[in-house]
Design a protein around this motif. Structure first.
Motif, short mmCIF file in Angstrom:
data_model
loop_
_atom_site.label_atom_id
_atom_site.label_comp_id
_atom_site.label_asym_id
_atom_site.label_seq_id
_atom_site.Cartn_x
_atom_site.Cartn_y
_atom_site.Cartn_z
N UNK A 155 42.08 37.63 39.10
CA UNK A 155 40.73 37.56 38.52
C UNK A 155 40.22 36.12 38.48
N UNK A 156 41.06 35.20 37.99
CA UNK A 156 40.56 33.81 37.86
C UNK A 156 40.35 33.18 39.24
N UNK A 157 41.16 33.54 40.23
CA UNK A 157 40.94 33.00 41.57
C UNK A 157 39.66 33.59 42.17
N UNK A 158 39.45 34.88 41.93
CA UNK A 158 38.22 35.53 42.40
C UNK A 158 37.00 34.91 41.75
N UNK A 159 37.10 34.65 40.45
CA UNK A 159 35.99 34.05 39.69
C UNK A 159 35.72 32.63 40.16
N UNK A 160 36.80 31.85 40.31
CA UNK A 160 36.64 30.46 40.74
C UNK A 160 36.07 30.35 42.15
N UNK A 161 36.23 31.42 42.92
CA UNK A 161 35.71 31.42 44.30
C UNK A 161 34.29 31.96 44.38
N UNK A 162 33.68 32.22 43.22
CA UNK A 162 32.29 32.67 43.20
C UNK A 162 32.10 34.14 42.94
N UNK A 163 33.19 34.89 42.78
CA UNK A 163 33.07 36.32 42.52
C UNK A 163 32.84 36.60 41.04
N UNK A 164 32.51 37.84 40.74
CA UNK A 164 32.30 38.26 39.35
C UNK A 164 33.62 38.73 38.73
N UNK A 165 33.85 38.33 37.47
CA UNK A 165 35.12 38.64 36.81
C UNK A 165 35.44 40.13 36.85
N UNK A 166 34.46 40.97 36.52
CA UNK A 166 34.74 42.39 36.36
C UNK A 166 34.54 43.19 37.65
N UNK A 167 34.29 42.48 38.75
CA UNK A 167 34.27 43.14 40.07
C UNK A 167 35.63 43.11 40.73
N UNK A 168 36.52 42.25 40.22
CA UNK A 168 37.84 42.13 40.86
C UNK A 168 38.69 43.35 40.57
N UNK A 169 39.35 43.85 41.60
CA UNK A 169 40.30 44.96 41.48
C UNK A 169 41.56 44.57 42.24
N UNK A 170 42.73 44.82 41.64
CA UNK A 170 43.99 44.52 42.31
C UNK A 170 44.06 45.32 43.61
N UNK A 171 44.33 44.66 44.73
CA UNK A 171 44.39 45.38 46.01
C UNK A 171 45.34 46.58 45.95
N UNK A 172 44.87 47.71 46.44
CA UNK A 172 45.68 48.91 46.46
C UNK A 172 45.68 49.67 45.15
N UNK A 173 44.84 49.25 44.19
CA UNK A 173 44.79 49.95 42.91
C UNK A 173 43.33 50.02 42.45
N UNK A 174 43.12 50.59 41.26
CA UNK A 174 41.78 50.63 40.68
C UNK A 174 41.73 49.82 39.39
N UNK A 175 42.72 48.93 39.20
CA UNK A 175 42.82 48.18 37.95
C UNK A 175 42.23 46.79 38.09
N UNK A 176 41.43 46.42 37.10
CA UNK A 176 40.84 45.10 37.07
C UNK A 176 40.96 44.49 35.68
N UNK A 177 40.27 43.41 35.46
CA UNK A 177 40.33 42.67 34.21
C UNK A 177 39.64 43.47 33.10
N UNK A 178 40.29 43.61 31.96
CA UNK A 178 39.75 44.44 30.87
C UNK A 178 39.49 43.66 29.59
N UNK A 179 39.78 42.37 29.56
CA UNK A 179 39.62 41.58 28.34
C UNK A 179 38.24 40.93 28.30
N UNK A 180 37.83 40.42 27.14
CA UNK A 180 36.56 39.70 27.04
C UNK A 180 36.55 38.45 27.93
N UNK A 181 35.38 37.95 28.27
CA UNK A 181 35.29 36.77 29.15
C UNK A 181 36.01 35.55 28.60
N UNK A 182 36.11 35.40 27.27
CA UNK A 182 36.81 34.25 26.72
C UNK A 182 38.27 34.23 27.16
N UNK A 183 38.87 35.42 27.32
CA UNK A 183 40.25 35.48 27.80
C UNK A 183 40.35 34.92 29.21
N UNK A 184 39.39 35.28 30.05
CA UNK A 184 39.39 34.74 31.42
C UNK A 184 39.22 33.24 31.40
#
Length: 407
Positions: A53-82
């Motif tokens: 998530x943080x690498x995706x975010x730092x590269x310009x992506x949206x925090x909650x758009x990231x999904x672990x490859x091969x799964x449907x799981x992504x970041x579920x915590x508030x933005x402060x955690x990220x």
């Protein structure tokens, strides 16, 4: 020498420093071997979610758009955690794993010192030796094992909350009390229940501090990442598909129990809400009794149990919040006078951690239907409910707080 005397001599615990050190080393080696070979290792999956998530975010992506490859799981915590996890952008994966293990080990040491440490001193045991043995047992608890092998943050959050319990020991006021709870609530919503605990026990200043810190941290994240904050509070927070099936056996909450009963249908929200109201009423009554008795440690422990029960999703690794209650139970058993009550409490104080080490709920991971699935598949829910309803409250005249007392 009689056979009984021979048996007692055979099983006598070492009394020399060298003997104790050898025993600790042997037990620690056995625990490490067991953890490396026997239980399911979670492959740092949740840490992978954070890292990706943080690498995706730092590269310009949206925090909650990231999904672990091969799964449907992504970041579920508030933005402060990220935001707190953003430094992982600067390190490689192996270093992230190493830091995760290091931070969890440090948090575990702090938790044991603040919970079991005062009990050890009160019993007159050698601190390093008793805490080392306790640490070996602590590492075997399934919630602890899973927290470490998932790369989760539960132990760190528990340490933050216990820091406030320590500051508030014996009802003492502190200008810093509430900061730990506020930070924990900003990182993950569940610890926010401890703000309710502060209000219920007559600590409005600490409650105000915790609320201000939580809101301040959340506001900071909103200022830095407004789009992510908007996405979390309006969409991601309410999307239960992001965290997995509510009926999955790892969800050992009141909601999880209902979901398994009603599967394949959705559990009744009305029944869930009614149960939560009952749990809150019982919690308020028991915490008030604990406060009146001067047992502030039991009050914090009961609030940790409540958090596990009322959260819609309480994965097994979240059950580290039961640890303070297990310490309170053990301390009450050790304090009790000789007799049936003491033996009963000691039995429960040993049996419950053993069950929490057993991974027994996974026997029903594929099918939790039937009476056996209802009883066995919800084993940790029953433990939480049992502690919630029957955790002993220790009188002020006999109690020295096991959680927050100072060395």
């Amino acid at each position: 020498m009689t056979q009984l005397d021979t048996t007692e001599a055979t099983w006598r615990w070492p009394t020399t420093t060298r003997g104790r050190l050898l025993l600790v080393v042997a037990l620690a080696a056995a625990v490490v071997l067991f953890l490396a070979t026997v239980p399911l290792h979670r492959g740092w999956f949740d840490l992978g979610v954070y890292y990706g998530t943080v690498h995706h975010w730092a590269s310009g992506g949206a925090i909650y758009d990231y999904v672990v490859p091969g799964s449907r799981y992504g970041f579920t915590y508030p933005p402060f955690a990220a935001l707190c996890m953003l430094p992982m952008r600067l390190i490689d994966w192996q270093s992230a794993v190493a830091f995760s293990v290091l931070f969890n080990a440090a948090a575990a040491a702090v938790i044991l010192r603040w919970t079991a440490g005062p009990v050890v001193r009160r019993q007159g045991w050698t601190p390093w030796y008793a805490l080392a043995l306790t640490g070996c047992a602590f590492a075997l608890l399934e919630p602890v094992r899973d927290t470490v092998s998932f790369g989760q943050v539960n132990l760190l959050l528990l340490a933050l909350v216990l820091a406030d319990a320590r500051l508030l020991a014996g009802g003492r006021a502190s200008r810093y009390a509430g900061i730990g709870i506020g930070l924990a609530a900003a990182i993950k919503l569940t610890p926010a229940v401890f703000i309710g605990h502060l209000l219920l026990t007559g600590r409005p200043r600490a409650a105000a501090t915790a609320t201000a810190v939580a809101l301040g941290a959340t506001g900071l994240a909103a200022w830095i990442a407004p789009d992510a904050s908007r996405a979390y509070w309006t969409e991601a927070l309410w999307d239960t598909d992001r965290v997995g099936s509510l009926a999955y056996v790892s969800n050992q909450s009141w909601q999880g129990l209902l979901a398994r009963l009603s599967e394949p249908y959705e559990p009744s929200r009305g029944i869930w809400a009614a149960g939560v109201i009952v749990l809150l009423a019982v919690w308020a009554a028991r915490v008030r009794r604990a406060t009146a008795a001067g047992d502030h440690a039991a009050g914090f422990a009961l609030t940790g149990i409540l958090a596990c029960l009322i959260s819609p999703v309480t994965w097994v690794h979240h059950l580290v919040w039961l640890v303070p209650a297990l310490v309170v139970l053990a301390d009450a058993a050790l304090r009790a006078p000789e007799g049936p009550d003491r033996r009963r409490q000691l039995t429960w104080a040993v049996a419950l951690p053993v069950v929490l080490c057993s991974s027994v709920v996974w026997l029903w991971s594929k099918d939790s239907s039937g009476i056996d699935g209802f009883l066995g598949g919800n084993t940790y829910v029953w433990i939480a409910l049992g502690l919630f309803l029957a955790l002993p409250l220790r009188g002020a005249r006999t109690q020295a707080l096991p959680l927050p007392s100072r060395p």
